[in-house]
Structure formats: C-alpha cells, structure tokens
Design an enzyme around this catalytic site. Structure first.
Site, PDB file in Angstrom:
ATOM      1  N   SER A   1       1.954   3.190   5.581  1.00  0.00           N
ATOM      2  CA  SER A   1       1.182   4.023   5.938  1.00  0.00           C
ATOM      3  C   SER A   1       0.125   4.247   7.369  1.00  0.00           C
ATOM      4  O   SER A   1      -0.431   4.914   8.623  1.00  0.00           O
ATOM      5  CB  SER A   1       1.647   5.232   5.415  1.00  0.00           C
ATOM      6  OG  SER A   1       2.911   5.675   5.395  1.00  0.00           O
TER       7      SER A   1
ATOM      8  N   ARG B   1      18.281   6.494  13.941  1.00  0.00           N
ATOM      9  CA  ARG B   1      17.537   8.087  12.855  1.00  0.00           C
ATOM     10  C   ARG B   1      16.527   8.903  13.627  1.00  0.00           C
ATOM     11  O   ARG B   1      16.156   9.373  14.880  1.00  0.00           O
ATOM     12  CB  ARG B   1      16.308   6.758  12.303  1.00  0.00           C
ATOM     13  CG  ARG B   1      16.591   5.882  11.155  1.00  0.00           C
ATOM     14  CD  ARG B   1      15.440   5.912  10.716  1.00  0.00           C
ATOM     15  NE  ARG B   1      14.793   6.136   9.349  1.00  0.00           N
ATOM     16  CZ  ARG B   1      13.930   5.720   9.523  1.00  0.00           C
ATOM     17  NH1 ARG B   1      13.209   4.675   9.212  1.00  0.00           N
ATOM     18  NH2 ARG B   1      13.254   7.036   8.318  1.00  0.00           N
TER      19      ARG B   1
ATOM     20  N   ASP C   1       9.689   6.712  -1.016  1.00  0.00           N
ATOM     21  CA  ASP C   1      10.043   5.052  -0.472  1.00  0.00           C
ATOM     22  C   ASP C   1      10.798   4.086  -1.937  1.00  0.00           C
ATOM     23  O   ASP C   1      11.296   3.790  -1.679  1.00  0.00           O
ATOM     24  CB  ASP C   1       8.874   4.652   0.029  1.00  0.00           C
ATOM     25  CG  ASP C   1       8.827   5.460   1.476  1.00  0.00           C
ATOM     26  OD1 ASP C   1      10.174   6.206   1.642  1.00  0.00           O
ATOM     27  OD2 ASP C   1       7.659   5.173   2.402  1.00  0.00           O
TER      28      ASP C   1
ATOM     29  N   ARG D   1      19.941   5.877   1.962  1.00  0.00           N
ATOM     30  CA  ARG D   1      20.003   4.669   0.579  1.00  0.00           C
ATOM     31  C   ARG D   1      20.372   5.822  -0.676  1.00  0.00           C
ATOM     32  O   ARG D   1      19.995   5.207  -1.913  1.00  0.00           O
ATOM     33  CB  ARG D   1      17.650   4.989  -0.191  1.00  0.00           C
ATOM     34  CG  ARG D   1      17.497   3.666   1.286  1.00  0.00           C
ATOM     35  CD  ARG D   1      15.915   4.238   0.678  1.00  0.00           C
ATOM     36  NE  ARG D   1      15.652   2.860   1.859  1.00  0.00           N
ATOM     37  CZ  ARG D   1      14.522   2.903   2.269  1.00  0.00           C
ATOM     38  NH1 ARG D   1      13.539   4.193   2.132  1.00  0.00           N
ATOM     39  NH2 ARG D   1      13.843   1.978   3.100  1.00  0.00           N
TER      40      ARG D   1
ATOM     41  N   ARG E   1      13.741  -2.126   2.171  1.00  0.00           N
ATOM     42  CA  ARG E   1      13.270  -1.388   0.588  1.00  0.00           C
ATOM     43  C   ARG E   1      14.901  -1.504  -0.679  1.00  0.00           C
ATOM     44  O   ARG E   1      14.280  -1.906  -1.852  1.00  0.00           O
ATOM     45  CB  ARG E   1      12.616  -0.577   0.483  1.00  0.00           C
ATOM     46  CG  ARG E   1      11.666   0.267   0.984  1.00  0.00           C
ATOM     47  CD  ARG E   1      10.748   1.172   0.608  1.00  0.00           C
ATOM     48  NE  ARG E   1       9.940   1.711   1.576  1.00  0.00           N
ATOM     49  CZ  ARG E   1       8.907   0.974   1.932  1.00  0.00           C
ATOM     50  NH1 ARG E   1       8.330  -0.158   0.660  1.00  0.00           N
ATOM     51  NH2 ARG E   1       7.929   1.170   2.227  1.00  0.00           N
TER      52      ARG E   1
HETATM   53  C1  S3P Z   1       5.743   8.318   6.216  1.00  0.00           C
HETATM   54  C2  S3P Z   1       6.040   9.144   5.714  1.00  0.00           C
HETATM   55  C3  S3P Z   1       7.526   8.875   5.173  1.00  0.00           C
HETATM   56  C4  S3P Z   1       8.322   7.806   4.875  1.00  0.00           C
HETATM   57  C5  S3P Z   1       7.440   6.542   5.032  1.00  0.00           C
HETATM   58  C6  S3P Z   1       6.255   6.449   5.764  1.00  0.00           C
HETATM   59  C7  S3P Z   1       4.192   8.548   6.777  1.00  0.00           C
HETATM   60  O1  S3P Z   1       8.778   8.982   6.067  1.00  0.00           O
HETATM   61  O2  S3P Z   1      10.131   7.587   3.955  1.00  0.00           O
HETATM   62  O3  S3P Z   1       8.369   5.500   4.884  1.00  0.00           O
HETATM   63  O4  S3P Z   1       4.506   7.095   6.931  1.00  0.00           O
HETATM   64  O5  S3P Z   1       4.470   9.221   7.225  1.00  0.00           O
HETATM   65  P1  S3P Z   1       9.563  11.308   5.710  1.00  0.00           P
HETATM   66  O6  S3P Z   1       8.074  11.502   6.768  1.00  0.00           O
HETATM   67  O7  S3P Z   1      10.165  11.220   7.082  1.00  0.00           O
HETATM   68  O8  S3P Z   1       9.682  11.365   5.078  1.00  0.00           O
END
Ligand code: S3P
Length: 437
Positions: A28, A128, A324, A355, A397
C-alpha cells in the site's frame, strides 16, 4: 525479479519453522510513494520499495507521466525524480496488471490532469467494481467511463480536467476509495472532505504529512480533509516491511509446533495490524520489539508456536484493519479449538477472488468445518487438516495462505497457479524454502 513457480508443494514442517525473515516493503505504501513522489518537485531516495508486479506497474505508469527512476544499490532502492505537478499525457494505455489499488488511486490523479488516459488490467482486475471510485470522482466533475464487458468495470477511459472539491461520505470502509478522493482533492481548488464509516488504513494521510501536504484528520480518525492545489516537495523515505506479507509467517509459526521466527522491521501501523491482537487473543505467542517511528511505526516481531489456540469472534471494527489477512487468519482458525466467527466482511467478495468462497472452499477441501455467510464465515477448528491439491483461484493471498495450512497439515499440499504471488511477494517462495530447510 524473483519468479515464483507455477505450482508449489509443501509437506508438514515436522522440525518447525526457524530463522530470521526479511519481508519486502509494504504494498500500500509503495503504490502511494510512487504516485506522490512522481508528482513532487525534486528528487527523493526511496528505500525498500516493493518490487512486485503490482507496484512496478504503478511506478511504470508514473514514469509515463514524466517521473524518472534512477537505479540505486539494489532494485528496491532508487532515486525518484518527480515531474513537479507538470505531468505529461501517457503515450500508451496504462497497464495496472492485477492491482485494484494502483488503478483506483491513479484514477483520482488522472481524472484531475488535463489530458486523456486509459487504464486496463488483467481478467481479475477487469471484473472488480470501479463504480465505487467513479461515483465520488464524478461528483467532483470527473469524466470517467468504465468500458469493460462487465458493467462498471475496467478498462477506464478518463478525460482529465480541473475538478472541484467535494464533501463525500464513503458507502463502504475502503482506503482505496478514500485515497482516490483525497488524491483528486489535493489537485482541486479548495478543501475536499471524506467521511469514512470505520477507520481504514491511513497511509495516504501519513504520506500527505510526510510531503507537507495540508491535510487534517478528526480526533476519531473518521473525517479527513485536504486542501488543494498542493505543491509536493520530494522527501526521502524508507518503506517498512509489509504486515500483510508478514501475516503468513505469523500464522505459520503459530500453527507449526516447534517454530520460532523473527520478522524484521515490519510495519506496525495501527490501522493495519489488527491481525496481531486477534492472533494473540487466540493464544498465539507473538512479541514485538520497541517500535521506531519514521512516519510509519515499525518493529521486529518474534513468533513462536502456540501451546494451544482457541477460536474468537472478530469485532466489526477490526475487519478493515485486517481485511487482507482474513484468508490466513481463517487458516489459523482451522487449527484453533472452538469456533472463529468473521462477519461484516462482505468486501472480501470483491477482492482478487471472492475470498469468502475461495477460503471456505479450500478449508473444506482440507477437512475443516466452515459455515459460509454473505458477509463472512464461521470456522470450527481443532481437527487435523489433511493435505490435498488446491486451486489458488489466481489470487496471491489464497495461494500463500493455503501453503501455510500445508505446513501444518498431514501429507502433502499442492497449490496450483501460484505465479500470482509475484503481484505482492516475489521472494515468498525462497523464504518458504529457507525457513523449512
Ligand atoms: C488497500 C486497501 C484495501 C486492501 C488492498 C489495499 C490500499 O482495499 O484490501 O489490498 O492500499 O488502500 P479496500 O480499500 O478496497 O478495502
């Protein structure tokens, strides 16, 4: 970059898991550093960038906008020179690969820039939901068309323009949607405010502070505002190891008897690390060295096998902070006595795979008792799991989580279609081999 095998097999790690593990940089944070550093004025040293397919796609996209990357002493260390808020139109369509984060965050930026662009992704990303970022950005005046065969999905065609600020309440707890709006907000004239229904990962806000971008966060952390247009000044950064990658080893060492692993310099941002208190509540033996602070807290984690694990109820407010990690947490639950209940997690259905379905299906194939709900699952553990051949459903994952299950299951476990692990953890397979050697 390391190449992960197509299929990976593991057996029960009878001698336990041992060693010190260096985990690559946070995914992230790496996406956000690439985006903000590329728009900054001047050059910055980036250390421990995640050189996985997802983050390299974002970095390449930002190079198309005019940022330059000068290699350093290792692939994960480089100098990033930004285009100083004068980005150029990309010469080619932007390939986001498998990354929802890359596509959604960059949409906030591209919608605000004075040129046309197009982003596309692989089959998983093309199914998605993108409406969740198109809606708030459209309220700001953005023109984004979802051109995919599935309604509301990528490719995205963007006609960039100056956006106006907005005050937006997120319909779901999503750091990606929050960040898309905040990134667009930093380029708009005036103050953009986002209200989130629950605390989600706050890396964008922390990086805004790092780069001197005027951003304020309410005392309860739910309301964030940014005032644009901003002038981003480049500033060196070191990215901590990814807690979401560390989570695989946390669970593996917990469920494999006779284990002791030390995980180095892992990010311990409180909006990300709910997996640790949840595992501790289940009986895991996890200790953390004093944390250091450099914008993001981090520290070394030592995990030893648990004497006894028991089920727990995951609290609704914990869900966004371990979203995650739920597949691998479900694996831990299968080795815990009693029932672990995970609800309020319908977002899992729109990740790289569904998931809830993929985790529950693979757990059942190994012999665990799982009840599936629309928004989660209940796992009743304690009975031994047996190794078998499992699909990864093209989800990194899921592949890594079930290889962890295989380390504590009877017989051999084979995960099919593991190349997707390269999207987030290219050195996973070599670490797996080294700690089981
Ligand atoms: C992320 C936010 C999450 C997470 C993704 C990374 C990010 O998703 O599941 O792997 O870096 O902001 P969501 O914001 O859709 O929940």
């Amino acid at each position: 970059m390391a190449r992960t095998s197509e299929n990976i097999s593991v057996r029960r790690a009878a001698q336990g898991l041992h060693g010190t593990v260096t985990i690559p940089g946070d995914k992230s944070i790496s996406h956000r550093v690439a985006i903000l550093g590329a728009l900054a004025r001047g050059s910055m040293q980036v250390r421990n960038f995640l050189c996985s397919e997802d983050c390299l796609n974002t970095l390449r996209a930002m190079q198309q906008l005019g940022a330059t990357v000068t290699p350093g002493d290792a692939p994960e260390n480089f100098t990033l020179t930004g285009c100083g808020m004068r980005p150029q139109a990309p010469a080619r369509d932007i390939d986001c690969g498998n990354s929802g984060t890359g596509m959604r965050l960059m949409a906030g930026v591209l919608a605000s820039l004075p040129f046309e662009s197009r982003m596309f992704g692989d089959a998983s990303l093309s199914s998605r939901p993108m409406k969740r970022i198109i809606d708030p950005l459209a309220l700001m005046g953005a023109q984004i068309e979802a051109c995919g065969t599935k309604p509301g999905c990528a490719p995205l065609h963007i006609c960039g323009r100056t956006l106006h600020p907005v005050s937006y309440t997120l319909p779901m707890a999503s750091a990606q949607v929050k960040s898309a709006v905040l990134l667009a907000g930093m380029l708009a004239h005036g103050t953009t405010a986002v209200h989130q229904p629950a605390i989600t990962r706050d890396h964008t806000e922390r990086l805004f502070a790092h780069f001197g971008i005027p951003c304020s966060v309410s005392a309860d952390g739910l309301d964030i505002s940014v005032t644009g247009p901003v002038d981003i000044v480049a500033k060196d950064i070191t990215i901590p190891a990814d807690i979401s990658s560390a989570a695989f080893w946390l669970v593996a060492a917990t469920i494999v008897p006779g284990s002791r692993l030390t995980l180095r310099a892992v990010g311990l941002n409180p909006t990300r690390c709910a997996i640790i208190p949840v595992l501790q509540r289940m009986g895991a033996d996890i200790s953390i060295s004093p944390t250091q602070l450099e914008g993001e807290p981090y520290g070394d984690i030592t995990v030893c096998s648990a004497a006894r694990l028991h089920g727990t109820d995951i609290l609704p407010q914990e869900i966004p902070n371990l979203i995650d990690e739920i597949p691998v947490l479900a694996v831990a639950a299968a080795f815990a006595e009693g029932t672990t209940t995970i609800r309020h997690a319908a977002e899992l259905r729109v990740k790289e795979s569904d998931r809830i379905a993929t985790t529950a299906g693979n757990l059942r194939a190994m012999g665990a008792a799982v009840q599936e709900f629309d928004d989660g699952m209940a796992i009743t553990g304690g009975a031994p799991l047996r190794g078998t051949t499992l699909q990864s459903f093209d989800d990194h994952r899921i592949a890594m989580s079930f290889l962890m299950a295989g380390l504590a299951a009877e017989g051999e476990t084979t995960l099919l279609g593991c190349r997707n692990i390269n999207t987030s953890y290219p050195t996973f397979e070599s670490t797996l081999r080294s700690i089981t050697a």
